[in-house]
Motif scaffolding. Sequence first.
Motif, PDB file in Angstrom:
ATOM      1  N   ILE A 114       0.872  -1.187   0.000  1.00 38.40           N
ATOM      2  CA  ILE A 114       0.000   0.000   0.000  1.00 38.40           C
ATOM      3  C   ILE A 114       0.903   1.230   0.000  1.00 38.40           C
ATOM      4  O   ILE A 114       0.973   1.957   0.992  1.00 38.40           O
ATOM      5  N   ASP A 119      -3.526   2.874  -4.001  1.00 35.97           N
ATOM      6  CA  ASP A 119      -3.352   1.496  -3.520  1.00 35.97           C
ATOM      7  C   ASP A 119      -4.105   1.273  -2.215  1.00 35.97           C
ATOM      8  O   ASP A 119      -4.641   0.192  -1.973  1.00 35.97           O
ATOM      9  N   TYR A 120      -4.114   2.285  -1.374  1.00 35.49           N
ATOM     10  CA  TYR A 120      -4.820   2.196  -0.092  1.00 35.49           C
ATOM     11  C   TYR A 120      -6.307   1.950  -0.320  1.00 35.49           C
ATOM     12  O   TYR A 120      -6.911   1.040   0.273  1.00 35.49           O
TER      13      TYR A 120
END
Length: 223
Positions: A114, A119-120
């Motif tokens: 992440i 991406d998180y």
Amino acid sequence: MMLVLVLLVLHPVLVVSVPKWDFLLFTQQWPGAWKQPPPPEAQGFTIHGLWPNNNDTTYPEGCQGPAFDYALLAPILPKLHAQWGSFRGAAMDQQFWAHEWNTHGKCAQQDLLIHREVDYFKAALAMNARTKLFIVLQQANVIPSSKPYTADIIEQAFHKGLGVVPLLQCVHRKGRQLLSAVKLCYDQQLQLFDCNPAMQHKENHCGHSSQKVYYLPYKQLEA
């Protein structure tokens, strides 16, 4: 010395970032327990957040990192609105996501899986798609109803479907205990595991196993 410098340039040392936290707590909300209506696109449980935590139940907040950038989420906005929308209305979604990123996401990005804002949010969407809490309960014949279940029936349904024991959260309204959220623990490789006893003690809010818990349909939201 010159040879060493050349080798370092050609083969730089890989610096691996190690998160300064132990695991991630993934929280999903059940709209049937809240006074505000769910996002129009919502189907089942919705995402509340993905929060780094420590084994002793403490958690980091406000870590260093880039400020929230709404534009970076353009490729996944339809999914975010449907699965991670604010109960205060779609107009508040951006503010909701900014809070989650600035408070928790910057800390979560210490994980190599992440390492960017998008991406998180993608990680949380993937967890939501993997767990499918509404379907897990449905497969165990636990469906939204005006009649109560016991806490252990709901817990066992999740355990059977997911392979881990969930953390159940409830809110109290008019003398009834309503299922409001389900929390799951993920390790730094983004794999599900059983939350430790300290987290179970802190985060399980639905009482003992025989306690009545209402898993209400959306239409039974009460003002």
